[in-house]
Design an enzyme around this catalytic site. Structure first.
Site, mmCIF file in Angstrom:
data_model
loop_
_atom_site.group_PDB
_atom_site.id
_atom_site.type_symbol
_atom_site.label_atom_id
_atom_site.label_comp_id
_atom_site.label_asym_id
_atom_site.label_seq_id
_atom_site.Cartn_x
_atom_site.Cartn_y
_atom_site.Cartn_z
ATOM 1 N N TYR A 297 0.797 -1.223 0.000
ATOM 2 C CA TYR A 297 0.000 0.000 0.000
ATOM 3 C C TYR A 297 0.833 1.278 0.000
ATOM 4 O O TYR A 297 0.320 2.340 -0.330
ATOM 5 C CB TYR A 297 -0.986 -0.017 1.173
ATOM 6 C CG TYR A 297 -2.108 -0.996 0.903
ATOM 7 C CD1 TYR A 297 -3.205 -0.633 0.133
ATOM 8 C CD2 TYR A 297 -2.035 -2.299 1.367
ATOM 9 C CE1 TYR A 297 -4.212 -1.543 -0.153
ATOM 10 C CE2 TYR A 297 -3.038 -3.223 1.087
ATOM 11 C CZ TYR A 297 -4.121 -2.834 0.314
ATOM 12 O OH TYR A 297 -5.108 -3.742 0.019
ATOM 13 N N GLU A 298 2.111 1.171 0.358
ATOM 14 C CA GLU A 298 2.972 2.348 0.290
ATOM 15 C C GLU A 298 3.482 2.577 -1.126
ATOM 16 O O GLU A 298 3.724 3.709 -1.533
ATOM 17 C CB GLU A 298 4.158 2.193 1.255
ATOM 18 C CG GLU A 298 3.783 2.262 2.719
ATOM 19 C CD GLU A 298 3.186 3.595 3.116
ATOM 20 O OE1 GLU A 298 3.661 4.636 2.638
ATOM 21 O OE2 GLU A 298 2.209 3.581 3.911
ATOM 22 N N GLY A 299 3.650 1.499 -1.899
ATOM 23 C CA GLY A 299 4.187 1.627 -3.249
ATOM 24 C C GLY A 299 5.705 1.744 -3.234
ATOM 25 O O GLY A 299 6.293 2.196 -2.249
#
Length: 261
Positions: free
Chosen positions: A113-115
């Site tokens: 989800y942070e990438g």
């Protein structure tokens, strides 16, 4: 008479080691820092006896924290010791217990989800950033101990290092009534990593866990509330909260909290 003299001497020694609280309502915490859970509060003028002192979060220029006879820590800034230096022995144990390390499932969830960006870039707030949202100390990210451009494997190692702050604050803010396994702990670490330790500590979610409520019930009911940005529901946050709930509900025999020192 001899007994009375000894009693008077003991009283005088105790008074000499007692110091007044100078703030109106001062928190005494489970460790020497503002991220630790509040164990009790002191009113202005209350006398505290110090068992030792240590370093911690700086409060208005003072980094000393006083461990009181109640077994909790208060910032020396709010204690009238008459000195900005140590007035008693240093604590040999500066924290309650070490925070558990998150499992790989948690690292992978946060990474998703942070990438990932393998090179140094400037984020939306103007900070030099690399990997899975690591904020660098300078424009060249010389604080990163891995070769840049980063591999994803090294990026996850860097992320695991960044997660330590949130592991520590989750551990500090939860009491012994919160019995949490490693997957539930991972969900909490991911949430704090995303929303911040301050928001987490003041949340209803943490209050309910500290009251001893069922962990998965609390997470299922409270995490979905944390999906807003600028007053709007953000689909990315909805997916992340659902992933955290799913992780928390994944059975495991690995215990996380409370920590046994």
């Amino acid at each position: 008479m001899k007994f009375a003299a000894l009693a008077a001497l003991a009283s005088a020694v105790a008074s000499a080691n007692a110091y007044a609280i100078t703030g109106d309502t001062v928190n005494c915490r489970s460790g020497p820092g503002t991220n630790y859970a509040v164990k009790k509060t002191y009113a202005k003028g209350h006398d505290v006896t110090l068992s030792c002192q240590t370093s911690g979060t700086t409060v208005n220029g003072n980094s000393i924290w006083d461990k009181t006879s109640d077994g909790c820590y208060v910032s020396d800034y709010y204690v009238k010791t008459g000195s900005n230096s140590y007035v008693t022995k240093k604590c040999s144990d500066t924290t309650t217990c070490a925070a558990p390390k998150s499992n790989q499932a948690t690292v992978n969830l946060i990474a998703e989800y942070e990438g990932f960006v393998d090179h140094v870039y400037t984020d939306a707030t103007g900070h030099p950033t690399v990997g899975y949202g690591h904020l660098c100390s300078n424009s060249k990210c010389s604080d990163v101990p891995y070769h840049i451009p980063l591999s994803q494997a090294d990026g996850k190692k860097l992320l695991a290092d960044d997660m330590k702050k949130y592991e520590k604050c989750i551990t500090a803010m939860l009491t012994s009534k919160a019995v949490v396994n490693l997957n539930q702990y991972g969900a909490l670490v991911s949430w704090a990593f995303n929303m911040g330790c301050g928001a987490a500590e003041s949340s209803t979610l943490v209050k309910r866990l500290n009251a001893g409520e069922n962990v998965n019930t609390v997470l299922s009911q409270e995490l979905p509330k944390w999906v807003h940005g600028d007053g709007k529901v953000l689909p990315g946050l909805v997916r992340r909260r659902n992933a955290e709930i799913a992780l928390a509900k994944t059975p495991t025999s690995d215990k996380a909290l409370p920590v046994k020192c």
